[in-house]
Design a protein around this motif. Sequence first.
Motif, short mmCIF file in Angstrom:
data_model
loop_
_atom_site.label_atom_id
_atom_site.label_comp_id
_atom_site.label_asym_id
_atom_site.label_seq_id
_atom_site.Cartn_x
_atom_site.Cartn_y
_atom_site.Cartn_z
N MET A 173 11.78 44.54 34.99
CA MET A 173 12.53 43.28 34.99
C MET A 173 14.03 43.57 34.99
O MET A 173 14.79 42.96 35.73
N LYS A 210 12.57 48.15 18.16
CA LYS A 210 11.93 47.13 19.01
C LYS A 210 10.41 47.36 19.02
O LYS A 210 9.63 46.42 18.89
N ILE A 219 4.28 46.35 28.18
CA ILE A 219 5.47 45.50 28.02
C ILE A 219 6.73 46.30 28.35
O ILE A 219 7.62 45.83 29.06
N VAL A 253 29.77 37.97 49.73
CA VAL A 253 30.72 38.46 50.74
C VAL A 253 30.51 37.72 52.05
O VAL A 253 31.46 37.28 52.69
N LEU A 270 9.33 45.34 31.12
CA LEU A 270 10.73 45.03 30.77
C LEU A 270 11.70 45.90 31.57
O LEU A 270 12.74 45.43 32.03
N GLU A 329 31.57 33.97 51.95
CA GLU A 329 33.02 33.73 51.98
C GLU A 329 33.56 33.75 53.40
O GLU A 329 34.59 33.16 53.70
N ALA A 365 37.63 37.41 42.77
CA ALA A 365 37.74 37.74 44.20
C ALA A 365 39.17 38.17 44.52
O ALA A 365 40.14 37.66 43.95
N ASN A 407 25.97 39.60 45.00
CA ASN A 407 27.31 40.05 45.37
C ASN A 407 27.42 40.25 46.89
O ASN A 407 28.41 39.90 47.50
N ARG A 408 26.37 40.83 47.47
CA ARG A 408 26.38 41.02 48.94
C ARG A 408 26.43 39.67 49.64
O ARG A 408 27.20 39.46 50.56
N ASP A 429 12.87 40.00 21.93
CA ASP A 429 12.66 41.35 22.47
C ASP A 429 11.98 41.32 23.83
O ASP A 429 12.17 42.20 24.65
N LEU A 430 11.17 40.30 24.02
CA LEU A 430 10.42 40.20 25.28
C LEU A 430 11.15 39.35 26.30
O LEU A 430 10.73 39.26 27.46
N VAL A 443 21.64 40.92 40.99
CA VAL A 443 23.11 40.86 40.89
C VAL A 443 23.75 41.50 42.12
O VAL A 443 24.66 40.94 42.73
N PRO A 468 14.84 39.30 26.98
CA PRO A 468 16.27 39.60 26.83
C PRO A 468 17.13 38.70 27.69
O PRO A 468 16.75 38.40 28.83
N GLU A 499 30.38 46.54 38.32
CA GLU A 499 30.10 45.55 39.37
C GLU A 499 30.19 44.11 38.85
O GLU A 499 29.95 43.87 37.67
N ASN A 500 30.50 43.21 39.75
CA ASN A 500 30.53 41.80 39.38
C ASN A 500 29.14 41.38 38.91
O ASN A 500 28.16 41.63 39.58
N GLY A 501 29.06 40.75 37.75
CA GLY A 501 27.77 40.30 37.22
C GLY A 501 27.05 41.36 36.41
O GLY A 501 26.02 41.09 35.80
N LYS A 548 37.42 42.86 50.18
CA LYS A 548 36.08 42.39 49.81
C LYS A 548 35.27 43.61 49.45
O LYS A 548 35.38 44.64 50.11
N ARG A 549 34.48 43.47 48.42
CA ARG A 549 33.73 44.62 47.94
C ARG A 549 32.24 44.41 48.20
O ARG A 549 31.69 43.34 47.95
N LEU A 550 31.63 45.44 48.71
CA LEU A 550 30.19 45.42 48.94
C LEU A 550 29.65 46.72 48.37
O LEU A 550 29.79 47.77 49.01
#
Lengths: 98, 293
Positions: free
Chosen positions: A78, A53, A71, A94, A75, A97, B196, A90-91, B35-36, A86, B38, B165-167, B201-203
């Motif tokens: 980021m 890279k 960079i 919960v 990156l 829901e 789900a 997810n939190r 590359d910059l 993510v 992703p 983890e999810n995601g 439920k997961r935290l």
Amino acid sequence: MATQDIITAKEFCIHHNVEMTFIQSLGESGLVEIIQTEEEICVPMHQLPQLEKMVRLYYEMDINMEGIETINHLLNRMNEMQQEIVKLQNRLGVYEEE
Amino acid sequence: MEFIDYYKVLGIEKTASAEEIKKAYRKLARKLHPDLNPNDKDAHKKFQQVNEANEVLSDPDKRKKYDQYGKDWQHADQFEQQRQQQGNTQQGGTQDYSNFGDQDFSSFFESMFGQGGGRQRQTKFRGQDYQAQLQLSLEAAMTTHQQVLTVNGKNIRITIPAGVENGQVIKLAGYGAPGVNGGPAGDFYITFNITAHPVFKRLGDDLYMTATIDLYTALLGGDTTIDTLSGKVKLTVAPETQSGTKIRLKGKGFPVYKKEGQHGDLYVTYTVQLPVNLSDKEKALFTELKNLK
């Protein structure tokens, strides 16, 4: 004893047509892990994608070493932030829901 | 298939010099290079367009042809005639492009320059990244296990660590599309989609669930058994437990990602279920209790 796969920097330089000093600079700035053996400089195999890279950034996009460091730092940040998003999503999921 | 204005793609004038084209390409490549960016499909697509524009405009022969016939590409007959007149001069293309994939050149490009229309490119390009989603149940995400995925006809066995983890995205370096001109293969990104669960439920590493207890156990205390993801657990309910009381079962939650033996906690919220269809005697006894207060 643990072993790890390595490639000599010389071999990498020949294959990618890059200068040895470039790899040394990357090693000095901590962007790529390099191993100095008694005779030569080597690169661990798991570092190859990162090294390739850096080659692309430097040679294809004309980005200098300082630019590559910046960079790389951004990156990484980021990537951390994306992981944080993510987790937060997810939190939030919960509570939504409930 | 639409006409593509390569000058517009690179943001340059039609009179642009070779140096200006190179400069514009470099500038956009720095902005849009995979590359910059992703995991950014949009940037990847734009980079391909920029790449294609550069491929045409940086080659004097192709640029000439594009300038002459570009907008009239639909006049296939004339175009074909012109192509034949130019003979085999354009056939110096490299077979490496067979690896580049259909997605890397537009159908407009293919129509104008043919599939082998690319000149011998000096630059190595990294192959395209592949993205995939993998659906897992909460139970499956709880244990380290292996799965075999088929990517482009190749079977890849991956180990999914417990606690994913999810995601969460994991990268399998080098399992994407092959590179161009000896460039490295792209990477294969797997995004986990954890479905789900109806009970838990997961935290993070902690799990949350609700356990129903009857009125008498809530009032007088007693034992109740709950099903956790790792088996049955007997709980002692304290006397006068209120509905909504939350208790913590240390280490009964989800495994911590890549930290073998470590688990989060399980939080159980009690819901007190009131008796229904009371008999006359029960009603009388509850009335008596009410009057006591």
